[in-house]
Design a protein around this motif. Sequence first.
Motif, short mmCIF file in Angstrom:
data_model
loop_
_atom_site.label_atom_id
_atom_site.label_comp_id
_atom_site.label_asym_id
_atom_site.label_seq_id
_atom_site.Cartn_x
_atom_site.Cartn_y
_atom_site.Cartn_z
N ALA A 19 37.59 51.24 27.24
CA ALA A 19 37.78 49.84 26.88
C ALA A 19 38.84 49.20 27.77
CB ALA A 19 38.19 49.73 25.41
N TYR A 20 39.89 49.95 28.06
CA TYR A 20 40.95 49.41 28.94
C TYR A 20 40.39 49.10 30.33
CZ TYR A 20 45.08 49.11 31.86
OH TYR A 20 46.01 48.68 32.76
N VAL A 21 39.62 50.05 30.88
CA VAL A 21 39.05 49.85 32.22
C VAL A 21 38.13 48.64 32.24
CG1 VAL A 21 37.50 50.82 33.96
CG2 VAL A 21 39.26 52.26 32.91
N LEU A 22 37.26 48.54 31.23
CA LEU A 22 36.30 47.43 31.19
C LEU A 22 36.94 46.09 30.88
CD1 LEU A 22 33.30 49.17 29.38
CD2 LEU A 22 33.52 48.62 31.81
N SER A 23 38.17 46.13 30.38
CA SER A 23 38.87 44.89 30.04
C SER A 23 39.87 44.46 31.10
CB SER A 23 39.61 45.04 28.70
OG SER A 23 38.73 45.35 27.66
N ASN A 24 40.19 45.38 32.05
CA ASN A 24 41.28 45.08 32.98
C ASN A 24 40.99 45.37 34.44
OD1 ASN A 24 43.83 44.50 31.12
ND2 ASN A 24 42.70 46.18 30.17
N VAL A 25 40.07 46.27 34.75
CA VAL A 25 39.84 46.67 36.14
C VAL A 25 38.62 45.93 36.69
CG1 VAL A 25 39.55 48.59 37.73
CG2 VAL A 25 40.80 48.93 35.58
N ALA A 26 38.89 44.84 37.40
CA ALA A 26 37.81 43.97 37.87
C ALA A 26 36.86 44.68 38.81
CB ALA A 26 38.41 42.74 38.55
N GLU A 27 37.39 45.56 39.66
CA GLU A 27 36.53 46.24 40.64
C GLU A 27 35.45 47.08 39.95
OE1 GLU A 27 39.75 46.26 40.58
OE2 GLU A 27 40.43 45.37 42.48
N VAL A 28 35.83 47.75 38.86
CA VAL A 28 34.86 48.57 38.13
C VAL A 28 33.84 47.69 37.42
CG1 VAL A 28 34.57 50.23 36.25
CG2 VAL A 28 36.50 50.45 37.84
N VAL A 29 34.32 46.65 36.75
CA VAL A 29 33.42 45.75 36.03
C VAL A 29 32.43 45.10 36.99
CG1 VAL A 29 33.27 43.64 34.66
CG2 VAL A 29 35.10 45.29 34.22
N GLU A 30 32.93 44.65 38.12
CA GLU A 30 32.06 43.97 39.09
C GLU A 30 30.99 44.91 39.62
OE1 GLU A 30 32.83 41.37 43.13
OE2 GLU A 30 34.33 41.35 41.51
N ARG A 31 31.38 46.17 39.88
CA ARG A 31 30.40 47.14 40.36
C ARG A 31 29.31 47.37 39.31
NH1 ARG A 31 27.21 49.18 44.09
NH2 ARG A 31 26.87 51.44 43.89
N ILE A 32 29.70 47.49 38.06
CA ILE A 32 28.72 47.70 36.99
C ILE A 32 27.77 46.51 36.87
CG2 ILE A 32 28.46 47.91 34.48
CD1 ILE A 32 31.09 49.50 34.48
N LEU A 33 28.32 45.30 37.01
CA LEU A 33 27.50 44.10 36.82
C LEU A 33 26.47 43.90 37.93
CD1 LEU A 33 30.02 41.46 35.42
CD2 LEU A 33 28.55 43.07 34.20
N THR A 34 26.65 44.57 39.07
CA THR A 34 25.64 44.45 40.14
C THR A 34 24.31 45.09 39.73
OG1 THR A 34 26.37 46.49 41.23
CG2 THR A 34 27.39 44.42 41.97
N PHE A 35 24.32 45.92 38.68
CA PHE A 35 23.10 46.58 38.21
C PHE A 35 22.46 45.82 37.05
CE2 PHE A 35 25.73 49.88 40.10
CZ PHE A 35 24.84 50.51 40.96
N VAL A 36 23.00 44.66 36.70
CA VAL A 36 22.53 43.90 35.55
C VAL A 36 21.68 42.72 36.01
CG1 VAL A 36 23.24 42.55 33.53
CG2 VAL A 36 24.56 44.56 34.22
#
Length: 385
Positions: free
Chosen positions: A17-34
């Motif tokens: 939850a912390y990573v998905l709420s604070n680490v933009a690089e990880v969130v952005e990478r995940i969203l490229t598959f959406v």
Amino acid sequence: MSENEDFPAYLQDSKAAYVLSNVAEVVERILTFVPTKSLLRIASVCRLWRNCARRVLRTQQQLAWVSASGPSNTEVHALCSILAEEVEKVFLLPKTVLAMVDCEAFNGQAYCYRQNEAKKSRHSPDAVEELSLLFPKGCDIIGIASPGIVLTPSGCCSSPPQEYQEGEAGFAVMFPSMEGVHIKPFHFCKKSISPTALKEAGLVENPDLRVVLIFVYEAYTSGAARFLSQILDPLASSKALVAGGLIESVFSPTRHCCAQGAYGVVGLALSGPKVQGASVLLDQDISNPKEAEATIRRLKAAKIPERNTLGFMFACVGRGQIYYNNQPNVEANAFHKVFPNTPLFGLFGNGEIGRDRIIKDDYALGDTDSLQHEYTTVMTLVHLG
């Protein structure tokens, strides 16, 4: 043993939850598959996700399309029956849509995307409104019906294109907003055409104009030829590539300005430094696969990149399988042989618009003959950066 097995489950969840709420690089990478429609919904979760979604959307510059061929298992046209579901899967935000369907199956069919609603004629304003609901607000939709359709199956650029002179078939090509590319739709009838209107559409006095795709409806109505010359004459003397055909009807945009049965044109004006185009004319003398392939191969001279390039084929209804001694799919196969990784779309119509033309940098190569033809095929490449 995995890295997280030493942590209690609730701590693992907390870390994620912390990573998905604070680490933009990880969130952005995940969203490229959406897919994009899901991405837009996700953007409402929090500010971080909204900002990441916006950055991902700006990178989605690849063209996409949905195509279908019948017979449909539903009461609506084959394309209409799958479009709502397939649009959910695309990875772009459509700014412009070019849709083509066969007129025989589409004429008078139900044109309804919501389940359990009454049938609507293709000319119903409510039906066009339902089509617009599939795409973002402000998305421009050009929808036409013609006697035959040429399409590349959904999913892969390298899939062999198919010619459909009979039966249900249709496609919708979706263009995102792209840097260095400006796509402007136009629609004229005898009431709305004027020098000012042509200028506002970007068809005249536009040094950045590169490609014009143009489609004429009710072309054999009295006065239509004179009307069409008002548009084609200035385009013929420009450096822009012009291609299209004479079609059966238009179902989008709605025709508020003219009566049913009146003539007019719709199309797209493509401008900008990243737009390239090239076209060749397969004339009446070309009547075997070898000659067709040799003519199409001349498009190679334009040296147009494969990425974000579409092929368009505008053929006479008198060509196709019968014209080539009962050999099916001759011209589409020839195109695929020369350009195996470029999707091909188009129509069989009642006349063709185009000519030999290669546009590159600041010069144009090609003939200066008339833009209007019969019993020919205009084969075109359009690159959008």
